[in-house]
Design a protein around this motif. Structure first.
Motif, mmCIF file in Angstrom:
data_model
loop_
_atom_site.group_PDB
_atom_site.id
_atom_site.type_symbol
_atom_site.label_atom_id
_atom_site.label_comp_id
_atom_site.label_asym_id
_atom_site.label_seq_id
_atom_site.Cartn_x
_atom_site.Cartn_y
_atom_site.Cartn_z
ATOM 1 N N LEU A 191 0.798 -1.267 0.013
ATOM 2 C CA LEU A 191 -0.057 -0.083 0.072
ATOM 3 C C LEU A 191 0.828 1.261 -0.019
ATOM 4 N N LYS A 192 0.439 2.426 -0.884
ATOM 5 C CA LYS A 192 1.327 3.418 -0.814
ATOM 6 C C LYS A 192 0.085 4.610 -0.929
ATOM 7 N N ILE A 193 0.315 5.530 -0.113
ATOM 8 C CA ILE A 193 -0.773 6.567 0.305
ATOM 9 C C ILE A 193 -0.186 7.788 -0.669
ATOM 10 N N GLY A 194 1.116 7.751 -0.878
ATOM 11 C CA GLY A 194 1.355 9.021 -1.864
ATOM 12 C C GLY A 194 1.697 8.722 -3.532
ATOM 13 N N LYS A 195 2.455 9.477 -4.095
ATOM 14 C CA LYS A 195 2.786 9.213 -5.293
ATOM 15 C C LYS A 195 3.810 8.073 -5.471
ATOM 16 N N LEU A 196 3.287 7.322 -6.376
ATOM 17 C CA LEU A 196 4.101 5.918 -6.801
ATOM 18 C C LEU A 196 5.643 6.556 -7.279
ATOM 19 N N SER A 197 6.670 5.643 -6.784
ATOM 20 C CA SER A 197 8.063 5.878 -7.182
ATOM 21 C C SER A 197 8.593 4.674 -7.708
ATOM 22 N N HIS A 198 9.741 4.743 -8.261
ATOM 23 C CA HIS A 198 10.494 3.397 -8.703
ATOM 24 C C HIS A 198 10.990 2.651 -7.616
ATOM 25 N N GLN A 199 11.128 3.263 -6.698
ATOM 26 C CA GLN A 199 11.668 2.393 -5.325
ATOM 27 C C GLN A 199 10.513 1.583 -5.132
ATOM 28 N N ASP A 200 9.226 1.933 -5.041
ATOM 29 C CA ASP A 200 8.083 1.238 -4.719
ATOM 30 C C ASP A 200 8.033 -0.177 -5.617
ATOM 31 N N ILE A 201 8.163 0.383 -6.547
ATOM 32 C CA ILE A 201 8.026 -0.969 -7.898
ATOM 33 C C ILE A 201 9.296 -1.706 -7.653
ATOM 34 N N GLY A 202 10.287 -1.366 -7.187
ATOM 35 C CA GLY A 202 11.779 -2.290 -7.076
ATOM 36 C C GLY A 202 11.471 -3.081 -5.909
ATOM 37 N N GLN A 203 10.897 -2.425 -4.825
ATOM 38 C CA GLN A 203 10.733 -3.142 -3.586
ATOM 39 C C GLN A 203 9.711 -4.479 -3.789
#
Length: 349
Positions: free
Chosen positions: A251-263
């Motif tokens: 879950l991500k409440i803020g704007k998506l980042s490439h780190q989120d996808i990498g994680q």
């Protein structure tokens, strides 16, 4: 004596199961008999109207007269509005043998409010296949489930939705975009922390499972992964019996980042290499975010990957116009992405 009591208890449970099944089947038979009766009433109204010289005026007079007399003879259920529904029922479902015995008259009244025939067919199949109550059917119609599922499908895929409902054949078939989480009861402009969003989803797990779709079962929350002493936590873990794979949700409440996808890529790799057993398919990862950036997704993930998906969530039930606008915006982004891929393919040649 204890053994005798246990045998009696087993016998009682078997008899109770028989009676409950008989009662359920009897109720379903009665309900479907009334559905068929309403269809035939609609047929008679339509056929009688077609014989009238001034159809519009004659139809109003006919329904008013029928409503008065039927209400006197049979009580509630035959007001003018319901008779108009019966007429519409016959015109929108012209084949009696195509009606589904699993659906009640209330189900069909909800289906009558859907303009697109293909969407109406989809919801009818899904209501049967997923055993939706009328409340669940209404919620799925209001959240435009058909349009959300059809978003990333080609024409044959959309046609299949109409003919059979949602058929899970590949990981991408599980994913919606956006997900509608109005059942959490959050205000439209309310800001929440990720842990609060996670807790709200757990508190409303049954509703969340319905929104996720077919075949999901809950496995864990805050699933810990330890890599050489470093701890990482997957927000939510599910298992889908139709794809025979784990489904990991972050879950991500803020704007998506490439780190989120990498994680998420790391989580998926870990599950694939350490948690899969024979007969299972590779895990699926879904990053559920408040603000989605399609360009970040496109350039972070390989073009041919089929395991990681990014989807937006909406924490309230938007108006139909808002939701359609969001779906059309996402559709435009997908079409642009396909065009860019096509140009890149041409340059590579």
């Amino acid at each position: 004596m204890a053994d005798v009591s246990r045998k009696w208890e087993v016998a009682y449970k078997d008899i109770r199961a028989i009676l409950e099944k008989a009662r359920s089947e009897s109720l379903r038979a009665v309900n479907f008999a009334m559905v068929q009766a309403y269809w035939n009433i609609g047929r008679i109204i339509v056929e009688e109207e077609q014989q009238g010289k001034s159809r519009a005026e004659y139809g109003k007079m006919l329904i008013a007269e029928l409503s008065n007399r039927l209400s006197l003879d049979y009580g509630k259920g035959f007001d003018q509005r319901n008779l108009w529904y019966m007429k519409s029922f016959y015109t929108q479902f012209p084949k009696l043998n195509a009606l589904r015995a699993e659906l009640t008259w209330t189900h069909y009244r909800l289906l009558l409010g859907i303009d697109k025939p293909e969407a109406r067919e989809f919801y009818m199949h899904e209501a049967v296949n997923s055993n939706w109550s009328t409340r669940e059917l209404e919620r799925q119609i209001n959240s435009l489930l058909y349009e959300r599922l059809a978003l990333s499908k080609d024409q044959p895929g959309v046609m299949q939705l109409s003919r059979k409902g949602q058929v899970i054949q590949k990981p991408g078939d599980l994913v919606k975009d956006p997900y509608v989480l109005e059942f959490l009861g959050l205000e439209k402009k309310e800001r929440v922390l990720e842990k609060e969003l996670e807790q709200a989803l757990i508190d409303h797990l049954q509703s969340f499972l319905l929104e996720l779709g077919k075949g999901f079962s809950f496995v864990a929350r805050q699933q810990r992964i330890t890599l050489e002493g470093d701890h990482f936590y997957i927000d939510l873990v599910f298992y889908n019996r139709l794809t025979r794979s784990f489904v990991l949700i972050d879950l991500k409440i803020g704007k998506l980042s490439h780190q989120d996808i990498g994680q998420m890529q790391m989580y998926v790799n870990y599950y694939q290499r350490t948690q899969m057993v024979e007969g299972e398919n590779p895990p699926i990862g879904i990053v559920l975010c408040a603000q989605k950036n399609n360009a970040v997704v496109r350039f972070t993930l390989p073009e041919d990957q089929k395991q990681i998906f990014v989807a937006k969530y909406i924490p309230y039930l938007p108006t139909e116009e808002e939701l359609r606008s969001e779906i059309m915006r996402e559709k435009g982004m997908l079409e642009m992405e396909l065009k860019l891929r096509g140009k890149n393919d041409e340059q590579d040649r």
